[in-house]
Design a protein around this motif. Structure first.
Motif, PDB file in Angstrom:
ATOM      1  N   SER A  18     -60.908  15.869   3.053  1.00  0.00           N
ATOM      2  CA  SER A  18     -60.641  16.585   4.308  1.00  0.00           C
ATOM      3  C   SER A  18     -61.670  16.232   5.361  1.00  0.00           C
ATOM      4  O   SER A  18     -61.352  16.032   6.525  1.00  0.00           O
ATOM      5  N   GLU A  19     -62.934  16.148   4.919  1.00  0.00           N
ATOM      6  CA  GLU A  19     -63.993  15.827   5.872  1.00  0.00           C
ATOM      7  C   GLU A  19     -63.848  14.432   6.430  1.00  0.00           C
ATOM      8  O   GLU A  19     -64.066  14.191   7.617  1.00  0.00           O
ATOM      9  N   THR A  20     -63.476  13.508   5.537  1.00  0.00           N
ATOM     10  CA  THR A  20     -63.307  12.114   5.975  1.00  0.00           C
ATOM     11  C   THR A  20     -62.335  12.025   7.140  1.00  0.00           C
ATOM     12  O   THR A  20     -62.519  11.243   8.059  1.00  0.00           O
ATOM     13  N   TYR A  21     -61.281  12.838   7.081  1.00  0.00           N
ATOM     14  CA  TYR A  21     -60.257  12.752   8.111  1.00  0.00           C
ATOM     15  C   TYR A  21     -60.377  13.860   9.137  1.00  0.00           C
ATOM     16  O   TYR A  21     -59.474  14.076   9.935  1.00  0.00           O
ATOM     17  N   ASP A  22     -61.530  14.563   9.088  1.00  0.00           N
ATOM     18  CA  ASP A  22     -61.788  15.570  10.119  1.00  0.00           C
ATOM     19  C   ASP A  22     -60.732  16.663  10.133  1.00  0.00           C
ATOM     20  O   ASP A  22     -60.263  17.060  11.214  1.00  0.00           O
ATOM     21  N   VAL A  23     -60.350  17.103   8.957  1.00  0.00           N
ATOM     22  CA  VAL A  23     -59.313  18.132   8.883  1.00  0.00           C
ATOM     23  C   VAL A  23     -59.951  19.484   9.110  1.00  0.00           C
ATOM     24  O   VAL A  23     -60.662  20.010   8.266  1.00  0.00           O
ATOM     25  N   THR A  24     -59.723  20.050  10.288  1.00  0.00           N
ATOM     26  CA  THR A  24     -60.356  21.339  10.597  1.00  0.00           C
ATOM     27  C   THR A  24     -59.381  22.497  10.522  1.00  0.00           C
ATOM     28  O   THR A  24     -59.778  23.653  10.525  1.00  0.00           O
ATOM     29  N   ALA A  25     -58.103  22.196  10.484  1.00  0.00           N
ATOM     30  CA  ALA A  25     -57.101  23.274  10.421  1.00  0.00           C
ATOM     31  C   ALA A  25     -55.933  22.784   9.584  1.00  0.00           C
ATOM     32  O   ALA A  25     -55.701  21.590   9.474  1.00  0.00           O
ATOM     33  N   VAL A  26     -55.182  23.715   9.009  1.00  0.00           N
ATOM     34  CA  VAL A  26     -54.005  23.302   8.246  1.00  0.00           C
ATOM     35  C   VAL A  26     -52.786  24.041   8.795  1.00  0.00           C
ATOM     36  O   VAL A  26     -52.922  25.144   9.318  1.00  0.00           O
ATOM     37  N   PRO A  27     -51.604  23.464   8.671  1.00  0.00           N
ATOM     38  CA  PRO A  27     -51.353  22.156   8.073  1.00  0.00           C
ATOM     39  C   PRO A  27     -51.789  21.007   8.980  1.00  0.00           C
ATOM     40  O   PRO A  27     -51.832  21.163  10.195  1.00  0.00           O
ATOM     41  N   PHE A  28     -52.142  19.874   8.361  1.00  0.00           N
ATOM     42  CA  PHE A  28     -52.659  18.742   9.107  1.00  0.00           C
ATOM     43  C   PHE A  28     -52.044  17.481   8.521  1.00  0.00           C
ATOM     44  O   PHE A  28     -52.034  17.300   7.312  1.00  0.00           O
ATOM     45  N   LEU A  29     -51.507  16.640   9.374  1.00  0.00           N
ATOM     46  CA  LEU A  29     -50.848  15.441   8.888  1.00  0.00           C
ATOM     47  C   LEU A  29     -51.613  14.209   9.332  1.00  0.00           C
ATOM     48  O   LEU A  29     -52.009  14.109  10.491  1.00  0.00           O
ATOM     49  N   VAL A  30     -51.839  13.282   8.402  1.00  0.00           N
ATOM     50  CA  VAL A  30     -52.520  12.034   8.762  1.00  0.00           C
ATOM     51  C   VAL A  30     -51.610  10.869   8.372  1.00  0.00           C
ATOM     52  O   VAL A  30     -51.124  10.800   7.240  1.00  0.00           O
ATOM     53  N   LEU A  31     -51.390   9.957   9.322  1.00  0.00           N
ATOM     54  CA  LEU A  31     -50.563   8.782   9.029  1.00  0.00           C
ATOM     55  C   LEU A  31     -51.454   7.555   8.940  1.00  0.00           C
ATOM     56  O   LEU A  31     -52.201   7.271   9.875  1.00  0.00           O
ATOM     57  N   ILE A  32     -51.388   6.876   7.813  1.00  0.00           N
ATOM     58  CA  ILE A  32     -52.276   5.736   7.567  1.00  0.00           C
ATOM     59  C   ILE A  32     -51.475   4.497   7.181  1.00  0.00           C
ATOM     60  O   ILE A  32     -50.531   4.582   6.397  1.00  0.00           O
ATOM     61  N   ARG A  33     -51.865   3.369   7.755  1.00  0.00           N
ATOM     62  CA  ARG A  33     -51.271   2.108   7.282  1.00  0.00           C
ATOM     63  C   ARG A  33     -52.388   1.089   7.167  1.00  0.00           C
ATOM     64  O   ARG A  33     -53.185   0.937   8.091  1.00  0.00           O
ATOM     65  N   ASN A  34     -52.424   0.411   6.044  1.00  0.00           N
ATOM     66  CA  ASN A  34     -53.435  -0.623   5.820  1.00  0.00           C
ATOM     67  C   ASN A  34     -54.836  -0.077   6.059  1.00  0.00           C
ATOM     68  O   ASN A  34     -55.673  -0.749   6.667  1.00  0.00           O
ATOM     69  N   GLY A  35     -55.075   1.146   5.604  1.00  0.00           N
ATOM     70  CA  GLY A  35     -56.409   1.728   5.733  1.00  0.00           C
ATOM     71  C   GLY A  35     -56.728   2.259   7.111  1.00  0.00           C
ATOM     72  O   GLY A  35     -57.778   2.873   7.320  1.00  0.00           O
TER      73      GLY A  35
END
Lengths: 258, 82
Positions: free
Chosen positions: A74-91
């Motif tokens: 969560s910290e890596t992606y700066d997730v401060t609130a939920v729900p939280f969506l992260v879209l990642i491609r090729n890192g």
């Protein structure tokens, strides 16, 4: 159709990141079990995931992470609130969506997922034009979507949503925090009858709020759907129970325990 | 009934799909705000129809008005002599 995988450990996460093909769009949903909007987002994501084929190599990979348990991620992606969506491609993080707007989530995922039908449309129009468009730019994210298609997609989404659980309640607010007297009463009735049900807070999603009224041909909320069919609102439920106290028996907690 | 309540009641009475209406009662239950109504309708048209279908006839007859309301309570019944 794709399914959502729950990530149970940091090690599993590392392994996943390492093994994903560079072309796969990784859709990460951060949630907390105590947050009601997350249950709703889960339904929305499951419905969306079902629309994407589980092909090989996978064009999309859907995972869910408990933001509190796996706090390092969560910290890596700066997730401060939920729900939280992260879209990642090729890192690379392409986009993040914070909060429970189903429309924003869907738009973000569709923009980056390069759906094959949209890709097909783009290439055919490029071929006929005098200029060669360099990269295959699929769609302008902000371009107005063909209203017919948008309506079709919404209908499909609603059709899936009403079947998300055998008993589905579309209400104002959530069972733990109803925002309207009728919704509160219906929740109480379901609880008194020990009914197992899924719920959707229509205050959190205006597209569903308006779309479902048309889809159901019913102008008000709350709406109770059983086995994908509209039963009605509070008045009807009260009357059905009055006629038959065992109305909810097949859907009660005892029934599933049996 | 207040002017608005009567107006709603008469528009229901004259609506083809509900005729003949043997009784209709419209009550503003939003404390006079015109945002929520309780409507009781008895009509022979309801005979043999499920609850949802009966209420749908009423909401259809109410038309666009419902869109402005916060909510509506509908009670339908079939008159005894239907």
């Amino acid at each position: 159709m794709s399914k959502i995988t729950e990530i149970e450990s940091d090690a599993q996460w590392e392994q996943l990141l390492g093994s994903l093909p560079a072309s796969t769009l990784l859709i990460v949903s951060f949630h907390a079990p105590w947050a009601a909007p997350c249950a709703q987002m889960k339904t929305v994501l499951e419905t969306l995931a079902a629309e994407y084929p589980a092909n090989d190599p996978p064009s999309t990979k859907w995972v869910s992470i408990n933001a509190e348990e796996l706090s390092d991620i969560s910290e890596t992606y700066d997730v401060t609130a939920v729900p939280f969506l992260v879209l990642i491609r090729n890192g690379q993080v392409l986009e993040t969506v914070s909060g429970s707007s189903a429309v924003k989530v869907r738009t973000a995922i569709e923009t980056h997922a390069n759906r094959t039908d949209a890709a097909g449309a783009a290439t055919s129009s490029v071929a006929n034009g005098p200029e060669q468009v360099a990269a295959p730019k699929v769609e302008e994210p902000s371009a107005p979507v063909d209203p017919e298609k948008a309506k079709e997609e919404l209908s499909k989404r609603l059709a899936d949503l009403v079947k998300a659980a055998p008993v589905m309640l579309f209400m104002k607010g959530t069972p733990s925090g109803p925002q309207c007297g009728f919704s509160r009463q219906l929740v109480a009735i379901l609880r008194e009858n020990s009914v197992k049900y899924g719920f959707f807070n229509i205050l959190a999603d205006d597209e569903v709020r308006q779309g479902l009224k048309e889809f159901a041909d019913w102008p008000t909320y709350p709406q109770l759907w059983i086995d994908g069919e509209l039963v009605g609102g509070l008045d009807i439920i009260k009357e059905e129970l009055g006629n038959d106290p065992d109305f909810f028996k097949p859907y009660s907690v005892e029934a599933s325990a049996a | 009934m207040s002017p608005t309540e009567s107006e709603i009641a008469s528009s229901l009475s004259s609506h083809d799909a509900l005729r003949p209406i043997s009784s209709v009662l419209v009550k503003d239950v939003s404390g006079g705000c015109g945002s929520m109504y309780a409507i009781d309708v008895a009509s022979a048209q309801f005979k043999g129809k499920g609850l949802l279908a009966q209420q749908r006839l009423v909401t259809k007859a109410l038309g666009d008005r419902v869109k402005e309301w916060h909510g509506v309570q509908i009670r339908t019944s079939v008159p005894e002599d239907a």
